[in-house]
Design a protein around this motif. Structure first.
Motif, PDB file in Angstrom:
ATOM      1  N   GLN A 109       0.837  -1.211   0.000  1.00  5.43           N
ATOM      2  CA  GLN A 109       0.000   0.000   0.000  1.00  5.43           C
ATOM      3  C   GLN A 109       0.867   1.255   0.000  1.00  5.43           C
ATOM      4  N   GLU A 110       0.809   2.008  -1.089  1.00  7.62           N
ATOM      5  CA  GLU A 110       1.480   3.314  -1.132  1.00  7.62           C
ATOM      6  C   GLU A 110       0.445   4.411  -0.880  1.00  7.62           C
ATOM      7  N   TYR A 111       0.912   5.524  -0.329  1.00  6.61           N
ATOM      8  CA  TYR A 111      -0.010   6.623  -0.013  1.00  6.61           C
ATOM      9  C   TYR A 111       0.793   7.895   0.211  1.00  6.61           C
ATOM     10  N   PHE A 112       0.113   9.023   0.119  1.00  9.67           N
ATOM     11  CA  PHE A 112       0.711  10.309   0.479  1.00  9.67           C
ATOM     12  C   PHE A 112       0.098  10.810   1.777  1.00  9.67           C
ATOM     13  N   MET A 113       0.899  11.481   2.575  1.00 13.13           N
ATOM     14  CA  MET A 113       0.361  12.274   3.673  1.00 13.13           C
ATOM     15  C   MET A 113       0.129  13.674   3.126  1.00 13.13           C
ATOM     16  N   TYR A 114      -1.017  14.233   3.429  1.00 11.64           N
ATOM     17  CA  TYR A 114      -1.398  15.539   2.898  1.00 11.64           C
ATOM     18  C   TYR A 114      -1.717  16.526   4.007  1.00 11.64           C
ATOM     19  N   TYR A 135      13.244   8.207  -1.692  1.00 14.69           N
ATOM     20  CA  TYR A 135      13.001   6.764  -1.565  1.00 14.69           C
ATOM     21  C   TYR A 135      13.938   6.149  -0.523  1.00 14.69           C
ATOM     22  N   CYS A 136      13.346   5.576   0.520  1.00 15.01           N
ATOM     23  CA  CYS A 136      14.117   4.952   1.608  1.00 15.01           C
ATOM     24  C   CYS A 136      15.149   5.914   2.206  1.00 15.01           C
ATOM     25  N   GLY A 137      14.820   7.209   2.167  1.00 16.06           N
ATOM     26  CA  GLY A 137      15.753   8.216   2.662  1.00 16.06           C
ATOM     27  C   GLY A 137      15.712   8.362   4.170  1.00 16.06           C
ATOM     28  N   ALA A 138      16.729   9.032   4.696  1.00 14.82           N
ATOM     29  CA  ALA A 138      16.760   9.377   6.115  1.00 14.82           C
ATOM     30  C   ALA A 138      17.250  10.808   6.230  1.00 14.82           C
ATOM     31  N   GLY A 139      16.797  11.493   7.263  1.00 11.65           N
ATOM     32  CA  GLY A 139      17.191  12.885   7.444  1.00 11.65           C
ATOM     33  C   GLY A 139      16.020  13.800   7.183  1.00 11.65           C
ATOM     34  N   PHE A 140      16.050  14.948   7.848  1.00  3.92           N
ATOM     35  CA  PHE A 140      14.922  15.888   7.760  1.00  3.92           C
ATOM     36  C   PHE A 140      14.638  16.307   6.326  1.00  3.92           C
ATOM     37  N   LYS A 141      15.709  16.562   5.553  1.00  4.17           N
ATOM     38  CA  LYS A 141      15.517  17.030   4.178  1.00  4.17           C
ATOM     39  C   LYS A 141      14.788  15.988   3.329  1.00  4.17           C
ATOM     40  N   ALA A 142      15.066  14.732   3.586  1.00  2.14           N
ATOM     41  CA  ALA A 142      14.459  13.671   2.770  1.00  2.14           C
ATOM     42  C   ALA A 142      13.032  13.346   3.224  1.00  2.14           C
ATOM     43  N   VAL A 143      12.826  13.193   4.511  1.00  2.78           N
ATOM     44  CA  VAL A 143      11.518  12.697   4.953  1.00  2.78           C
ATOM     45  C   VAL A 143      10.804  13.602   5.957  1.00  2.78           C
ATOM     46  N   ASN A 169       8.357   1.514   4.078  1.00  4.71           N
ATOM     47  CA  ASN A 169       9.448   2.301   3.497  1.00  4.71           C
ATOM     48  C   ASN A 169       8.968   3.657   3.032  1.00  4.71           C
ATOM     49  N   ALA A 170       9.884   4.633   3.078  1.00  4.75           N
ATOM     50  CA  ALA A 170       9.626   5.926   2.450  1.00  4.75           C
ATOM     51  C   ALA A 170       9.676   5.708   0.943  1.00  4.75           C
ATOM     52  N   GLU A 171       8.764   6.358   0.220  1.00  3.61           N
ATOM     53  CA  GLU A 171       8.668   6.124  -1.225  1.00  3.61           C
ATOM     54  C   GLU A 171       9.358   7.220  -2.051  1.00  3.61           C
ATOM     55  N   VAL A 172       9.166   7.103  -3.364  1.00  5.49           N
ATOM     56  CA  VAL A 172       9.947   7.892  -4.323  1.00  5.49           C
ATOM     57  C   VAL A 172       9.624   9.392  -4.294  1.00  5.49           C
ATOM     58  N   GLN A 176       5.490  10.594   0.436  1.00  5.84           N
ATOM     59  CA  GLN A 176       4.877   9.324   0.026  1.00  5.84           C
ATOM     60  C   GLN A 176       5.536   8.167   0.775  1.00  5.84           C
ATOM     61  N   TRP A 177       4.718   7.242   1.247  1.00  5.84           N
ATOM     62  CA  TRP A 177       5.184   6.107   2.045  1.00  5.84           C
ATOM     63  C   TRP A 177       4.501   4.830   1.599  1.00  5.84           C
ATOM     64  N   GLU A 178       5.002   3.712   2.111  1.00  8.76           N
ATOM     65  CA  GLU A 178       4.418   2.401   1.770  1.00  8.76           C
ATOM     66  C   GLU A 178       4.457   1.483   2.980  1.00  8.76           C
ATOM     67  N   PHE A 179       3.433   0.639   3.082  1.00  8.02           N
ATOM     68  CA  PHE A 179       3.528  -0.506   3.991  1.00  8.02           C
ATOM     69  C   PHE A 179       3.098  -1.751   3.239  1.00  8.02           C
ATOM     70  N   GLN A 180       3.624  -2.892   3.659  1.00 11.42           N
ATOM     71  CA  GLN A 180       3.275  -4.167   3.024  1.00 11.42           C
ATOM     72  C   GLN A 180       2.616  -5.084   4.047  1.00 11.42           C
ATOM     73  N   ILE A 181       1.539  -5.715   3.597  1.00 13.90           N
ATOM     74  CA  ILE A 181       0.803  -6.641   4.463  1.00 13.90           C
ATOM     75  C   ILE A 181       0.607  -7.950   3.717  1.00 13.90           C
ATOM     76  N   PHE A 182       0.863  -9.028   4.398  1.00 15.93           N
ATOM     77  CA  PHE A 182       0.720 -10.363   3.791  1.00 15.93           C
ATOM     78  C   PHE A 182      -0.290 -11.172   4.596  1.00 15.93           C
ATOM     79  N   GLY A 183      -1.093 -11.980   3.897  1.00 16.20           N
ATOM     80  CA  GLY A 183      -2.039 -12.846   4.599  1.00 16.20           C
ATOM     81  C   GLY A 183      -2.344 -14.101   3.822  1.00 16.20           C
ATOM     82  N   LYS A 184      -2.497 -15.204   4.546  1.00 14.38           N
ATOM     83  CA  LYS A 184      -2.901 -16.475   3.944  1.00 14.38           C
ATOM     84  C   LYS A 184      -4.416 -16.615   4.064  1.00 14.38           C
ATOM     85  N   GLY A 185      -5.053 -17.024   2.974  1.00 15.88           N
ATOM     86  CA  GLY A 185      -6.518 -17.073   2.923  1.00 15.88           C
ATOM     87  C   GLY A 185      -6.983 -15.961   2.005  1.00 15.88           C
TER      88      GLY A 185
END
Ligand code: ADP
Ligand code: MN
Ligand code: MN
Ligand code: MN
Length: 337
Positions: A109-114, A135-143, A169-172, A176-185
């Motif tokens: 799931q990718e999304y923006f904070m607004y 993308y996957c950055g660190a530091g105030f300037k990046a994220v 992860n921080a996205e491009v 913009q950010w992303e989280f991944q969720i996995f499920g069986k069923g």
């Protein structure tokens, strides 16, 4: 006995994509309630585009329950919307998913904070520095500052709830950010995505921030937001083979329009052939190819065409129930012998 706060969550009747709705029911339980112990509950469908005013009652049927660590004795109760006679409401996309305990899905799931009408971290006027460092950055300037705090809080709340986050992860694009969720069923990961979206939306209230799920909120050279759907069935994982894979891809190609129809609105703005996408009117697959509709992992091609596949077309605003439903329908049309 303790008073439990049960947050019943459901999808409304808005199109092309539903909104999350919820309300609290307080009930006595000796300990954290099991799904079977949760009662049906009604709501006013005339306020959610699910019923006419003259006959407004719709039913909420609990289908999954998660601890809510933001509240004392709290539970998040994902529900399906039913008609008063107990049949699924037409807006109930979850009910259309074929039951298959051995179907596995992983959504990214990718999304923006607004905030104030633009992505968090964009300057008041104009644009921040072009894409590259975010993308996957660190530091105030990046994220920025608040973004990571929200992302971390969201992750903890989801883990507290037992949601199977696999990563973040921080996205491009900036904000913009992303989280991944996995499920069986066949319905599991989709339930969890909706509850994770709910937790995120609610968490952001206190920050004065909204989540923008639209797939291309900023035009120009800024990545859009997707919700890649990774999927596998028992047959694909354990038998597979090139002939089966080819037949499956032929069926995905044949059903291209039916898939795109439920992969989220305005996807033509995102599936342009640029920014790691294929054009909306083409169906292609490719090994490790992020410019294809379906990316075939190396591990799949090297393992006699067994494993999981990634459909890169679903977008961030798509309904994971409709997406899972369509993918499994296409599987069901391909003989496994
Ligand atoms: P990328 O960004 O490179 O596409 P991610 O690591 O973000 O990759 O996502 C990969 C996804 O694939 C995860 O959500 C994971 O749960 C999912 N996945 C892995 N194995 C399977 C499988 N056998 N069936 C379905 N999904 C799977
Ligand atoms: Mn990813
Ligand atoms: Mn991504
Ligand atoms: Mn992906």
């Amino acid at each position: 006995m303790a008073k439990y706060k049960l947050e019943y969550i459901w999808l409304d009747g808005y199109t092309p994509v539903p909104n999350l709705r919820s309300k609290t029911q307080v009930k006595d339980f000796a300990s954290f309630p099991k799904l079977e112990e949760l009662p049906l509950w009604g709501f006013d469908g005339s306020s959610t585009q699910q019923a006419p005013g003259g006959s407004s009652d719709c039913m909420l049927k609990p289908v999954a329950v998660y601890p809510d660590s933001t509240r004392k004795n709290g539970a998040l109760v994902m529900c399906e919307v039913m008609m008063p006679d107990g049949t699924p409401h037409p807006s109930n996309s979850r009910a259309t998913i074929l039951d298959d305990p051995d179907a596995w899905f992983g959504f990214e799931q990718e999304y923006f904070m607004y905030q104030d009408g633009k992505p968090l971290g964009f300057p008041v006027d104009g644009y921040p520095a072009p894409q590259g460092p975010y993308y996957c950055g660190a530091g105030f300037k990046a994220v920025g500052d608040i973004a990571r705090q929200i992302v971390e809080e969201h992750l903890d709340l989801c883990l507290d709830a037992g949601i199977n986050h696999e990563g973040i992860n921080a996205e491009v694009a900036k904000g913009q950010w992303e989280f991944q969720i996995f499920g069986k069923g066949s319905k599991n990961a989709a339930d969890q995505i909706w509850v994770a979206r709910y937790i995120l939306n609610r968490l952001c209230e206190k920050y004065g921030i909204d989540i923008e799920y639209h797939c291309k909120p900023i035009r120009g050279d800024w990545n859009g937001s997707g919700m890649h759907a990774n999927f596998s069935t028992k047959h694909l994982r354990e038998v597979g083979g090139k002939a089966y894979f080819d037949a499956l891809m032929a069926q995905f190609g044949k059903n291209m329009e039916e898939h795109v129809a439920v992969y989220g609105p305005d996807n033509h703005l995102r599936l342009t052939g640029l920014h790691e996408t294929q054009s909306i009117d083409k169906f292609t697959w490719g090994v490790a190819d992020r410019g294809s509709s379906i990316r075939v992992p190396h591990s799949f091609a090297n393992n006699d065409w067994k494993g999981y596949l990634e459909d890169r077309r679903p977008n961030s605003q798509g309904d994971p129930y409709q997406i899972a439903s369509r993918i499994l329908k296409t599987f069901s049309e391909v003989p496994t012998k």
